[in-house]
Design a protein around this motif. Structure first.
Motif, PDB file in Angstrom:
ATOM      1  N   GLY A  41     -27.651  -8.337   9.277  1.00 30.41           N
ATOM      2  CA  GLY A  41     -26.327  -8.205   9.920  1.00 30.41           C
ATOM      3  C   GLY A  41     -25.441  -7.692   8.499  1.00 30.41           C
ATOM      4  O   GLY A  41     -25.389  -7.937   7.612  1.00 30.41           O
ATOM      5  N   ILE A  42     -24.296  -8.256   9.149  1.00 26.00           N
ATOM      6  CA  ILE A  42     -23.356  -7.983   7.856  1.00 26.00           C
ATOM      7  C   ILE A  42     -21.574  -8.228   8.488  1.00 26.00           C
ATOM      8  O   ILE A  42     -21.836  -9.253   9.526  1.00 26.00           O
ATOM      9  CB  ILE A  42     -22.122  -6.299   8.364  1.00 26.00           C
ATOM     10  N   GLU A  43     -21.463  -9.382   7.224  1.00 22.44           N
ATOM     11  CA  GLU A  43     -20.737 -10.315   6.872  1.00 22.44           C
ATOM     12  C   GLU A  43     -19.059  -9.387   6.347  1.00 22.44           C
ATOM     13  O   GLU A  43     -19.712  -9.099   5.221  1.00 22.44           O
ATOM     14  CB  GLU A  43     -20.811 -12.426   6.197  1.00 22.44           C
ATOM     15  N   TYR A  44     -18.179 -10.524   6.768  1.00 24.62           N
ATOM     16  CA  TYR A  44     -16.827  -9.481   5.272  1.00 24.62           C
ATOM     17  C   TYR A  44     -16.008 -10.673   5.278  1.00 24.62           C
ATOM     18  O   TYR A  44     -15.246 -11.482   6.029  1.00 24.62           O
ATOM     19  CB  TYR A  44     -16.078  -8.983   6.836  1.00 24.62           C
ATOM     20  N   ILE A  45     -15.349 -10.681   4.367  1.00 22.85           N
ATOM     21  CA  ILE A  45     -14.205 -11.420   3.460  1.00 22.85           C
ATOM     22  C   ILE A  45     -13.447 -10.546   3.031  1.00 22.85           C
ATOM     23  O   ILE A  45     -13.021 -10.091   2.238  1.00 22.85           O
ATOM     24  CB  ILE A  45     -15.036 -12.121   2.228  1.00 22.85           C
ATOM     25  N   SER A  46     -12.196 -11.622   3.688  1.00 21.08           N
ATOM     26  CA  SER A  46     -10.597 -10.733   3.260  1.00 21.08           C
ATOM     27  C   SER A  46      -9.923 -10.576   2.163  1.00 21.08           C
ATOM     28  O   SER A  46     -10.845 -12.441   1.158  1.00 21.08           O
ATOM     29  CB  SER A  46      -9.792 -11.045   4.828  1.00 21.08           C
ATOM     30  N   SER A  47      -9.914  -9.598   1.151  1.00 22.25           N
ATOM     31  CA  SER A  47      -8.996  -9.844   0.098  1.00 22.25           C
ATOM     32  C   SER A  47      -8.432 -10.404  -0.085  1.00 22.25           C
ATOM     33  O   SER A  47      -7.808 -10.612  -1.442  1.00 22.25           O
ATOM     34  CB  SER A  47      -9.414  -8.226  -0.839  1.00 22.25           C
ATOM     35  N   GLY A  48      -7.453 -10.617   1.691  1.00 24.03           N
ATOM     36  CA  GLY A  48      -6.255 -11.745   0.788  1.00 24.03           C
ATOM     37  C   GLY A  48      -5.181 -10.880   0.539  1.00 24.03           C
ATOM     38  O   GLY A  48      -5.366  -9.474   0.862  1.00 24.03           O
ATOM     39  N   GLN A  49      -4.604 -11.023  -0.686  1.00 23.54           N
ATOM     40  CA  GLN A  49      -3.322 -10.097  -1.663  1.00 23.54           C
ATOM     41  C   GLN A  49      -3.744  -8.701  -2.628  1.00 23.54           C
ATOM     42  O   GLN A  49      -3.230  -8.108  -2.777  1.00 23.54           O
ATOM     43  CB  GLN A  49      -2.340 -11.307  -2.455  1.00 23.54           C
ATOM     44  N   GLY A  50      -5.017  -9.348  -3.113  1.00 21.50           N
ATOM     45  CA  GLY A  50      -5.459  -7.898  -3.715  1.00 21.50           C
ATOM     46  C   GLY A  50      -6.347  -8.775  -4.811  1.00 21.50           C
ATOM     47  O   GLY A  50      -6.256  -9.585  -5.393  1.00 21.50           O
ATOM     48  N   MET A  51      -6.766  -7.577  -5.358  1.00 24.05           N
ATOM     49  CA  MET A  51      -7.796  -7.767  -7.026  1.00 24.05           C
ATOM     50  C   MET A  51      -6.997  -8.661  -7.766  1.00 24.05           C
ATOM     51  O   MET A  51      -7.756  -9.392  -8.675  1.00 24.05           O
ATOM     52  CB  MET A  51      -8.725  -7.060  -6.934  1.00 24.05           C
ATOM     53  N   SER A  52      -5.871  -7.874  -8.027  1.00 29.81           N
ATOM     54  CA  SER A  52      -4.798  -8.627  -8.857  1.00 29.81           C
ATOM     55  C   SER A  52      -4.629  -9.667  -8.876  1.00 29.81           C
ATOM     56  O   SER A  52      -5.008 -10.496  -9.515  1.00 29.81           O
ATOM     57  CB  SER A  52      -4.136  -7.684  -8.948  1.00 29.81           C
ATOM     58  N   GLU A  53      -4.549 -10.701  -7.382  1.00 29.99           N
ATOM     59  CA  GLU A  53      -4.135 -11.563  -7.370  1.00 29.99           C
ATOM     60  C   GLU A  53      -5.747 -12.557  -8.438  1.00 29.99           C
ATOM     61  O   GLU A  53      -5.002 -13.782  -8.546  1.00 29.99           O
ATOM     62  CB  GLU A  53      -4.588 -12.292  -6.028  1.00 29.99           C
ATOM     63  N   LEU A  54      -6.963 -12.039  -8.334  1.00 32.23           N
ATOM     64  CA  LEU A  54      -8.029 -12.708  -8.396  1.00 32.23           C
ATOM     65  C   LEU A  54      -7.498 -13.096 -10.484  1.00 32.23           C
ATOM     66  O   LEU A  54      -8.600 -13.699 -11.367  1.00 32.23           O
ATOM     67  CB  LEU A  54      -9.306 -12.271  -8.303  1.00 32.23           C
ATOM     68  N   PHE A  55      -6.068 -12.157 -10.818  1.00 33.37           N
ATOM     69  CA  PHE A  55      -7.082 -12.221 -12.524  1.00 33.37           C
ATOM     70  C   PHE A  55      -5.798 -13.617 -12.989  1.00 33.37           C
ATOM     71  O   PHE A  55      -5.395 -13.418 -13.557  1.00 33.37           O
ATOM     72  CB  PHE A  55      -6.544 -11.127 -13.010  1.00 33.37           C
ATOM     73  N   SER A  56      -5.066 -13.861 -11.950  1.00 35.63           N
ATOM     74  CA  SER A  56      -3.449 -14.631 -11.750  1.00 35.63           C
ATOM     75  C   SER A  56      -4.143 -16.200 -11.823  1.00 35.63           C
ATOM     76  O   SER A  56      -3.338 -16.952 -11.375  1.00 35.63           O
ATOM     77  CB  SER A  56      -2.703 -14.394 -11.012  1.00 35.63           C
ATOM     78  N   LEU A  57      -4.981 -16.322 -11.811  1.00 36.98           N
ATOM     79  CA  LEU A  57      -5.539 -17.429 -10.891  1.00 36.98           C
ATOM     80  C   LEU A  57      -5.621 -18.728 -12.260  1.00 36.98           C
ATOM     81  O   LEU A  57      -5.813 -18.049 -13.647  1.00 36.98           O
ATOM     82  CB  LEU A  57      -7.113 -17.667  -9.734  1.00 36.98           C
ATOM     83  N   THR A  58      -5.299 -19.808 -11.739  1.00 31.26           N
ATOM     84  CA  THR A  58      -5.651 -20.693 -13.032  1.00 31.26           C
ATOM     85  C   THR A  58      -6.990 -21.025 -13.326  1.00 31.26           C
ATOM     86  O   THR A  58      -8.322 -20.289 -13.013  1.00 31.26           O
ATOM     87  CB  THR A  58      -5.742 -22.285 -12.587  1.00 31.26           C
ATOM     88  N   GLU A  59      -7.110 -22.265 -14.346  1.00 32.98           N
ATOM     89  CA  GLU A  59      -8.422 -21.817 -14.100  1.00 32.98           C
ATOM     90  C   GLU A  59      -9.794 -22.112 -14.429  1.00 32.98           C
ATOM     91  O   GLU A  59     -10.374 -22.138 -13.760  1.00 32.98           O
ATOM     92  CB  GLU A  59      -8.499 -22.528 -16.620  1.00 32.98           C
ATOM     93  N   GLU A  60      -8.960 -23.466 -13.729  1.00 30.84           N
ATOM     94  CA  GLU A  60      -9.673 -24.025 -12.957  1.00 30.84           C
ATOM     95  C   GLU A  60     -10.127 -23.674 -11.137  1.00 30.84           C
ATOM     96  O   GLU A  60     -11.711 -24.257 -10.402  1.00 30.84           O
ATOM     97  CB  GLU A  60      -8.910 -25.789 -11.840  1.00 30.84           C
TER      98      GLU A  60
END
Length: 204
Positions: A1-20
């Motif tokens: 089967g296929i499962e889907y995960i929404s990207s939310g605000q986009g890939m750039s948001e992942l590079f703005s996360l805190t270290e934790e």
């Protein structure tokens, strides 16, 4: 089967996360290693340094374009950038919103010829998706078109291309005599984020 995960605000948001939060994301994401056979990451239109790093982490890329000149120009610009990178990447060209199969094939041939002539870049033909009004209707219903209209022309074609791709991958693995390995991808994907200094404080 296929499962889907929404990207939310986009890939750039992942590079703005805190270290934790970044460490938590990577720990959760890495669990997919034993859960999926194929992992598709949709980077959307446009190109940034972040999305390029993710592309270079992949084993293969499906390059989506339409017969429109602006879309083809954007696709060629990405290929031109990829040609300057040291890592070889298998690129499959998929034509979307084609008025006919013939138009899509002509666009594929034109793109492949230009890429090989000016970039020495070999494109692999993935296929052609028709311009189908069911896509717009599915968007209005806020549903994937394959779920909203499973018998539509584009849904049938999408399934056909997916089956062809998986079959080709299975044959290649059988002929090579060794099972597929995704270790390289997971290592490269993790390095994409480890190469960026995470935020140590702040709202995120």
């Amino acid at each position: 089967g296929i499962e889907y995960i929404s990207s939310g605000q986009g890939m750039s948001e992942l590079f703005s996360l805190t270290e934790e939060k970044l460490n938590h994301f990577l720990a959760q994401f890495m669990q997919l290693r034993t859960y999926t056979d194929y992992l598709l990451i949709d980077l959307g239109a446009g190109l940034s340094s972040h999305s390029m790093n993710v592309i270079l982490a992949a084993d293969e890329m499906i390059l989506l374009t339409t017969p429109e000149p602006t879309s083809m120009t954007d696709a060629y610009a990405l290929l031109k950038l990829l040609a300057t990178k040291e890592r070889h990447l298998h690129v499959h060209l998929l034509i979307n919103r084609a008025k006919s199969e013939r138009e899509g094939i002509e666009v594929q041939k034109r793109m492949a010829t230009v890429a090989e002539r000016f970039l020495s870049f070999q494109l692999e033909m993935f296929g052609v998706l028709p311009d189908d009004e069911h896509v717009v209707q599915a968007v209005l219903r806020q549903q994937p078109y394959m779920l909203a209209y499973p018998k539509s022309a584009i849904s049938r074609k999408t399934m056909e291309l997916a089956e062809q791709f998986i079959s080709k991958q299975s044959s290649a693995n059988t002929n090579s005599g060794r099972p597929p390995s995704a270790v390289g991808f997971w290592r490269r994907f993790r390095q994409v984020f480890q190469s960026v200094s995470p935020i140590t404080h702040g709202k995120r």
